[in-house]
Design a protein around this motif. Sequence first.
Motif, PDB file in Angstrom:
ATOM      1  N   VAL A 247      -6.483   2.679 -10.760  1.00  9.57           N
ATOM      2  CA  VAL A 247      -5.247   2.894  -9.996  1.00  9.57           C
ATOM      3  C   VAL A 247      -4.082   2.176 -10.668  1.00  9.57           C
TER       4      VAL A 247
ATOM      5  N   PRO B 299       2.450   2.557   5.599  1.00  4.39           N
ATOM      6  CA  PRO B 299       3.030   2.516   4.262  1.00  4.39           C
ATOM      7  C   PRO B 299       4.358   3.273   4.158  1.00  4.39           C
TER       8      PRO B 299
ATOM      9  N   ALA C 295      -3.660   4.544   6.163  1.00  2.00           N
ATOM     10  CA  ALA C 295      -3.502   3.575   5.088  1.00  2.00           C
ATOM     11  C   ALA C 295      -3.120   4.284   3.789  1.00  2.00           C
ATOM     12  N   ALA C 296      -2.531   5.471   3.920  1.00  2.00           N
ATOM     13  CA  ALA C 296      -2.012   6.204   2.758  1.00  2.00           C
ATOM     14  C   ALA C 296      -3.089   6.594   1.760  1.00  2.00           C
ATOM     15  N   MET C 297      -4.224   7.079   2.264  1.00  2.00           N
ATOM     16  CA  MET C 297      -5.270   7.594   1.369  1.00  2.00           C
ATOM     17  C   MET C 297      -5.682   8.987   1.823  1.00  2.00           C
TER      18      MET C 297
ATOM     19  N   ASN D  45       0.367  -2.075  -0.168  1.00  2.34           N
ATOM     20  CA  ASN D  45      -0.306  -0.797   0.101  1.00  2.34           C
ATOM     21  C   ASN D  45      -1.707  -0.758  -0.489  1.00  2.34           C
TER      22      ASN D  45
ATOM     23  N   ALA E 221       9.988   3.100  -3.270  1.00  2.00           N
ATOM     24  CA  ALA E 221      10.359   1.689  -3.104  1.00  2.00           C
ATOM     25  C   ALA E 221      11.391   1.264  -4.130  1.00  2.00           C
ATOM     26  N   THR E 222      11.480   2.004  -5.257  1.00  3.65           N
ATOM     27  CA  THR E 222      12.476   1.617  -6.257  1.00  3.65           C
ATOM     28  C   THR E 222      13.889   1.901  -5.752  1.00  3.65           C
TER      29      THR E 222
ATOM     30  N   LEU F 179       0.232   6.203  -3.327  1.00  2.33           N
ATOM     31  CA  LEU F 179       0.751   4.975  -3.936  1.00  2.33           C
ATOM     32  C   LEU F 179       1.898   5.289  -4.881  1.00  2.33           C
ATOM     33  N   LEU F 180       1.721   6.362  -5.658  1.00  2.00           N
ATOM     34  CA  LEU F 180       2.768   6.762  -6.604  1.00  2.00           C
ATOM     35  C   LEU F 180       4.048   7.122  -5.874  1.00  2.00           C
TER      36      LEU F 180
ATOM     37  N   ASP G 278       5.664  -3.968  -2.061  1.00  3.76           N
ATOM     38  CA  ASP G 278       5.161  -2.812  -1.297  1.00  3.76           C
ATOM     39  C   ASP G 278       3.901  -2.240  -1.921  1.00  3.76           C
ATOM     40  N   THR G 279       3.918  -2.058  -3.241  1.00  4.34           N
ATOM     41  CA  THR G 279       2.758  -1.456  -3.895  1.00  4.34           C
ATOM     42  C   THR G 279       1.533  -2.347  -3.738  1.00  4.34           C
TER      43      THR G 279
ATOM     44  N   LEU H 247       4.975   6.315  -2.848  1.00  2.00           N
ATOM     45  CA  LEU H 247       5.560   5.154  -2.175  1.00  2.00           C
ATOM     46  C   LEU H 247       6.177   4.192  -3.172  1.00  2.00           C
ATOM     47  N   MET H 248       5.516   4.040  -4.359  1.00  2.00           N
ATOM     48  CA  MET H 248       6.041   3.124  -5.364  1.00  2.00           C
ATOM     49  C   MET H 248       7.398   3.618  -5.852  1.00  2.00           C
TER      50      MET H 248
ATOM     51  N   GLN I  69      -5.128  -0.415   1.627  1.00  2.00           N
ATOM     52  CA  GLN I  69      -6.104   0.654   1.380  1.00  2.00           C
ATOM     53  C   GLN I  69      -7.516   0.081   1.329  1.00  2.00           C
TER      54      GLN I  69
ATOM     55  N   ILE J 268     -12.061   0.384  -9.249  1.00  2.00           N
ATOM     56  CA  ILE J 268     -11.097   1.325  -8.666  1.00  2.00           C
ATOM     57  C   ILE J 268      -9.681   0.846  -8.960  1.00  2.00           C
TER      58      ILE J 268
ATOM     59  N   ARG K 228      -6.598   7.438  -3.679  1.00  2.00           N
ATOM     60  CA  ARG K 228      -5.573   6.429  -3.403  1.00  2.00           C
ATOM     61  C   ARG K 228      -4.282   6.621  -4.187  1.00  2.00           C
ATOM     62  N   ILE K 229      -4.405   7.182  -5.426  1.00  2.00           N
ATOM     63  CA  ILE K 229      -3.247   7.180  -6.323  1.00  2.00           C
ATOM     64  C   ILE K 229      -2.038   7.994  -5.818  1.00  2.00           C
TER      65      ILE K 229
ATOM     66  N   THR L 170       8.159   1.552   3.640  1.00  2.00           N
ATOM     67  CA  THR L 170       9.080   1.887   2.565  1.00  2.00           C
ATOM     68  C   THR L 170      10.462   2.255   3.110  1.00  2.00           C
TER      69      THR L 170
ATOM     70  N   ALA M 240     -10.394   6.270  -6.547  1.00  2.00           N
ATOM     71  CA  ALA M 240      -9.096   6.133  -7.218  1.00  2.00           C
ATOM     72  C   ALA M 240      -8.249   7.377  -6.974  1.00  2.00           C
TER      73      ALA M 240
END
Lengths: 446, 446
Positions: free
Chosen positions: B360, A420, A258-260, B323, A290-291, A283-284, B319-320, A286-287, B327, B356, A279-280, A424, A276
């Motif tokens: 994030v 995740p 789950a991307a953690m 995700n 995604a752009t 997420l960063l 997506d974000t 992947l975010m 999580q 959290i 997880r960050i 993407t 946090a």
Amino acid sequence: MMDKEIFVNLLQDRQFKAVRSILNVMNAVDIASLLSELEDKELALAFRLIPKEEAAEVFANMNNSMQSYLVEMFTEKELKELLDDLYMDDTVDLLEELPANLVGRILNNVSQSKRNMINVLLNYPDDSAGSIMTTEYVGLRQNMTVAESMAHIKRTGIHKETIYTCYVTERRRLIGIVTAKDLLIAEDDTLIKDLMETEIISVNTHADQEEVAQLFTKYDLLAIPVLDAENLMVGIVTVDDAMDVMVDEATEDITKMAAMSPSEKPYMETSVFSHAKNRIPWLLILMLSATITGTIINRYEEAFATIPLLVSFIPMLMDTGGNCGSQSSTLIIRGIALNEIHFKDTLMVIFKEFRISLIVSCVLATANGLRIFLMYHNGLLAIVIGCSLVFTICIAAMIGCFLPLAAKKIGLDPALMASPLITTLVDTCSIIIYFTIATYAFHLHL
Amino acid sequence: MMDKEIFVNLLQDRQFKAVRSILNVMNAVDIASLLSELEDKELALAFRLIPKEEAAEVFANMNNSMQSYLVEMFTEKELKELLDDLYMDDTVDLLEELPANLVGRILNNVSQSKRNMINVLLNYPDDSAGSIMTTEYVGLRQNMTVAESMAHIKRTGIHKETIYTCYVTERRRLIGIVTAKDLLIAEDDTLIKDLMETEIISVNTHADQEEVAQLFTKYDLLAIPVLDAENLMVGIVTVDDAMDVMVDEATEDITKMAAMSPSEKPYMETSVFSHAKNRIPWLLILMLSATITGTIINRYEEAFATIPLLVSFIPMLMDTGGNCGSQSSTLIIRGIALNEIHFKDTLMVIFKEFRISLIVSCVLATANGLRIFLMYHNGLLAIVIGCSLVFTICIAAMIGCFLPLAAKKIGLDPALMASPLITTLVDTCSIIIYFTIATYAFHLHL
């Protein structure tokens, strides 16, 4: 289960006899969990009322903060008694978690030989067989008889974590294994060398703990001997530790999927800030990736300026592609973790996923095509969406099965190649496929 | 590991003595895996060369098609010998998988009492303690001495799956437990009633197998007694079966979390058609619910007709949000499965996830806001995207932690509330949040 209130009342009323008899019939694990609900002061009091022969086991089942508190409270005599009864692997676990000043107190209260052993154990890499093993096992000699062996176990067995598998060594080299079952069933004068099994399943001190746990499930073992680099026997891993490893490894895989970053502690005991932090990072990443999909959509600005309805199918296509990709990757990642799928199977797996995704995509495309035709009475739109679904699903399944296998091949953890990341990647593909088909079908010129 | 080619050659050259001595030193699990690579004809031949005392264990480790083939090939005498040596739980597993005609042959070759027992065992619900237990355990009486008990084990122990935990019963009621360690360490004339542990951890025949496996990890057990509705002892579950359950349950959860129906068999052994059948239902449901998101997008047609750039941020937001939601849901689902998180913790969990997700979302919004400001030199757009991210992420985390807990509460499997479902829900929320903020900020009138 004992009611906490009653127990605390008895304790505060100093009804020690009653408390003792309650603790006397309780299981060590349950005592530890009952004690975890007490205040610090009551904890120290209650711990001293636990029957002596169970105190070490209760201690081993406590969480770190309780252990630290107790070690601090103990007199030298109490600490020494506890350490004498604690198994080697639990002692090492304790030392790894205690604050430095308490570590010193503990090392001062164990014998020189035990201290040397602890230092060796502390030096094994995390998650290796050496780090989870215990050094207390029953050793036998091949010329002993069954009766002599049983007498030996009677003398020394009480301090061993398991006596159900005994190890026959010669100059510290492991030459055979005898189970307690063999001993109990054999005649008294049988020699160990005639009884012992010489085909031995063992692991090296540096073996990964996951590998060790897999041997337990594969061969239904209760304990596995651990050998050092020179093939000398140094300890054993027992099945209860292997079970803990299996649970931890499954949790770690699920968390990574789950991307953690996995946490060492249970959910509730992990702080908000650590959560946090775990997880960050993904997420960063992947975010930002995604752009890219967004940038690609920009290229088709004119398409959806002409037919705005096209935009409304983007979420459905992206989600379905992502879900198909994560279905494939999940099965492959789990198969790799359980040693059922290997890199050499890659072509076979891809072919299998291709056939599966063909069936899946045709069913989904038909269902959605029909829905669109009935809702919008637009056959061409139905065909465009249907074709986009078929291509997206097939490509998603390919990506989903190939990436985990490729990751394994180059030494990365396949669990990182989960939903995740696949989502993407699949998003980008699905957008390109969709707009390519749409611009062609509706004669849109970009 | 034995080389398959060499082994087949020896077999075809009828070098039976050599084959026998190879099989003699090999482990039952490895023999089963070696035999799985042979042709049917060679399989029957090789099986007959396995040392008699290991044949049943090798058989129990084979896959179903090999077992069926062998049962068909066996003479009545061979079949009877095999069934005599096979443990009760393995016999039941075998019967559950065999074609009907072979089931009849097997039932004809076991004694009446064993047949009755098999019928009882076959009637326990799938995945219950009764369905995985074995009925062969060591039973003791409380007035026996240690020496008498050990003599009893010596006589009967060879046919028991484990002798390491012995059960003291009185009129079939379980009154105590004695471990082999206790017996080996105690004096010969000690009475069992003075030795036995009377605080007993047991399960009911209908207990869920996952619950049983959790007791093994919690209390570090090697076996657990199974009692029927009248509290009479009917069998035991051993730790090796508990480990298999743990692996299977983790796989099942992981599979469900990726929106698939779990398969009974490993990936490679599941047919393309079954794979497709396991994947299609949830994909269909999720695909159709994703079209709701599409319909909502339609309502904002004018917004992206005016500012087409808005469309390009949809994938990143979706997506974000997805995700972040997965999580949270992943951690909560795993926590529930491991019994670390309960419904009563809901408010605490939601508050934790809220804090959290605040951290994030601020980090992610800042990163993306900066990127957008630097790329498009549009401060307002950066703020719109940033705010949308913050709200989307917080709501995603709330949905991700609440749904699995709610599912558990109403008796559904929390694993169904995983990424794909959360993603679909979060998508709708993120689109509404995004376009609401955007229309307000850019004064778009719909």
